[in-house]
Design a protein around this motif. Structure first.
Motif, short mmCIF file in Angstrom:
data_model
loop_
_atom_site.label_atom_id
_atom_site.label_comp_id
_atom_site.label_asym_id
_atom_site.label_seq_id
_atom_site.Cartn_x
_atom_site.Cartn_y
_atom_site.Cartn_z
N GLN A 70 27.97 -10.97 25.52
CA GLN A 70 28.15 -11.95 25.93
C GLN A 70 27.64 -12.63 26.98
OE1 GLN A 70 31.48 -12.65 25.44
NE2 GLN A 70 30.67 -14.78 26.31
N LYS A 71 26.38 -12.15 27.08
CA LYS A 71 25.54 -13.06 28.13
C LYS A 71 25.12 -13.97 26.81
CE LYS A 71 21.48 -12.64 31.09
NZ LYS A 71 20.89 -11.32 31.87
N ARG A 73 25.35 -14.43 23.79
CA ARG A 73 26.32 -15.64 23.76
C ARG A 73 26.54 -17.11 24.40
NH1 ARG A 73 31.84 -12.56 21.25
NH2 ARG A 73 30.36 -10.85 20.47
N GLU A 74 26.23 -16.38 25.90
CA GLU A 74 26.67 -17.92 26.64
C GLU A 74 24.99 -18.20 26.73
OE1 GLU A 74 27.59 -15.86 30.72
OE2 GLU A 74 29.79 -15.47 30.19
N HIS A 230 32.06 -21.44 25.06
CA HIS A 230 31.51 -22.62 25.91
C HIS A 230 31.53 -23.77 25.12
CE1 HIS A 230 28.11 -20.46 24.38
NE2 HIS A 230 27.84 -21.86 24.90
#
Length: 507
Positions: A70-71, A73-74, A230
């Motif tokens: 997830q990190k 992907r951000e 995002h």
């Protein structure tokens, strides 16, 4: 946006879509590939369902992103998609295809090339009269399927189709729309003269934006399907050939790139719009520049044909170390044996759709090794001749060549190519070099780099360099003088052969 940004780069090619997630160092942190079919409903007809262009892109990106934390992907900021050029679709107002998309390798429009092609069209568009640019296939539709063409809300290439799928806007990059053959490439806008020539409406074409510019935010529904929460923006790309140059870091006017793939494609960047018989003129992924591109239809395909049809049956056309070893022992020049490698017609420098190949000088002394080496030499001599003509056109000597593609893995062929060209060949180690070129364009919009050029220099992964043998180079220059006489001598014969083949077809 910061230097720790990640970008998603896509290469939507003829039979598959590759997606890579890349950092500012050119490191691929995730990747995926999705294949899709191509149909050949008639001889010389090559088509695809345009929906597969988006479905494969959507799936490939989703698979690549799924392997990220997830990190990570951000950290994704931009998406950029390079594409197969000269392929296009007719769609309605809901982006539903009205008929199968017509591909770049489709040869149905030979009559339209003769009818509409001219030096004037070449001068405006940058493309020689040839079956590859979309303009002639659109003319074929006008004459053979007028109802489909008239009903089309948009006539759009792969990049424009993907842009609509991701953003909901009918927008295309000038560096991908150019392959439609409808642009005034010097002015970076559509040509009213060419649009009127084939009888379509300007409203049927997507709006244009500069290469490397931000087009629009990607729709939230699309991002959600990829597992991204995002905002991410889409960046205007360029065609896969131009992207390969960027992925290899070949950005100088004296730095050529050479893709030794199924076909051979080579070229250099130019700050000026130039046209010549030997190359076609593409709009570059570097804003304000062009790519002067040599195209040879018969590349690794021709070497594979020999191995398939005349090589070791057990290998089924795959690389043959024993054949390479035997061919490497044959003296350079094969005793004067000359191969004109036009098995699949000829583009650079003659652009003759009915030309075919020839092996001149066969005698009882020649065997498989000699003929195989002569084929590799014929392909390489043609490329060397094309590059010399390119140098004459630009006035800029080529000092180095960045080489990529499966053909460079053959030590024999790569050395022959190096000796024929006469300048060092440096390997590009990036496996998906066109996708990396799209990553370069995307990354140039982050804070990591000030320009596409800066990103290309930093993100290219280069390997070893092969140096030319000057004595062998001189032998090949002499042999090239003989080879250069073969096509002019046989041109009229090939016209007669073509007429005969149409009257008495093989199949």
């Amino acid at each position: 946006m910061n230097a720790n940004s990640l970008v998603i780069a896509v290469d939507s090619s003829t039979t598959s879509t590759k997606a890579i997630v890349v950092d500012s160092g050119g490191i691929v942190v995730a990747s995926a590939k999705v294949e899709f079919p191509m149909s050949t409903p008639k001889v010389d007809f090559y088509e695809q369902d345009p929906k597969d262009w988006w479905a494969s892109t959507n799936e490939a990106i989703g698979k690549a992103v799924s392997g990220l934390s997830q990190k990570d992907r951000e950290r994704i900021e931009f998406v950029c998609a390079t594409i197969q050029r000269q392929s296009f679709a007719l769609v309605d107002k809901n982006a539903e295809p009205l008929r199968p998309g017509i591909l770049w390798l489709d040869g149905r429009a030979a009559d339209q090339v003769h009818k509409y092609g001219s030096e004037r069209v070449h001068e405006i568009s940058g493309f020689q009269p040839d079956t590859t640019p979309s303009i002639y296939k659109i003319a074929w539709l006008k004459e053979n399927e007028p109802e489909s063409l008239q009903a089309a809300h948009k006539i759009v290439g792969v990049h424009g189709y993907l842009t609509y799928a991701m953003t909901g806007e009918w927008v295309d990059s000038v560096a991908t729309a150019d392959s439609l053959g409808l642009l005034d490439s010097a002015k970076l806008e559509y040509s009213d003269e060419l649009i009127d020539l084939i009888g379509i409406q300007r409203s049927q074409l997507a709006d244009l934006v500069p290469a490397a510019s931000v087009i629009a935010p990607i729709k939230k529904t699309v991002l959600s399907g990829w597992g991204i929460k995002h905002p991410v923006q889409l960046v205007a790309s360029c065609g896969d050939g131009q992207a390969a140059a960027l992925g290899a870091g070949a950005i100088g006017t004296d730095e050529a790139y050479l893709n030794m793939g199924t076909a051979l494609v080579a070229g250099v960047h130019s700050p000026n719009y130039l046209t010549a018989d030997v190359y076609r003129t593409d709009i570059a992924g570097i804003p304000g520049q062009y790519v002067l591109e040599i195209v040879q239809n018969s590349g690794a395909h021709l070497a594979g044909w020999f191995r398939q049809e005349l090589g070791d049956p057990a290998l089924g056309g795959r690389p043959d170390p024993a054949l390479d070893a035997a061919a490497s022992k044959v003296p350079a020049g094969c005793g004067g044996l000359v191969t004109m490698p036009y098995w699949n017609a000829v583009q650079s420098p003659y652009w003759d759709p009915i030309a075919h190949g020839a092996i001149v000088g066969l005698a009882g002394a020649y065997g498989r090794a000699e003929i195989y080496r002569s084929i590799l030499e014929g392909i390489s001599l043609t490329m060397a001749s094309n590059l010399r003509q390119l140098e004459e056109s630009t006035g800029v000597p080529i000092k180095s060549v960045r080489v990529m593609g499966g053909g460079q893995r053959s030590t024999l062929w790569r050395q022959i190519m190096t000796d024929c060209i006469g300048v060092p060949l440096t390997a590009c180690e990036t496996e998906e070099v066109s996708a990396m070129g799209a990553a370069v364009i995307a990354m140039s919009n982050t804070d990591a780099f000030d320009s596409v050029q800066d990103a290309a220099k930093a993100m290219a992964a280069l390997g070893g360099t092969s140096e030319p043998n000057q004595k062998t180079h001189e032998i090949y220059r002499e042999l090239a003088e003989i080879q250069d006489q073969v096509y002019p001598a046989l041109k009229d014969v090939m016209v007669r052969q073509y007429e005969f083949s149409q009257k008495y077809p093989l199949r």
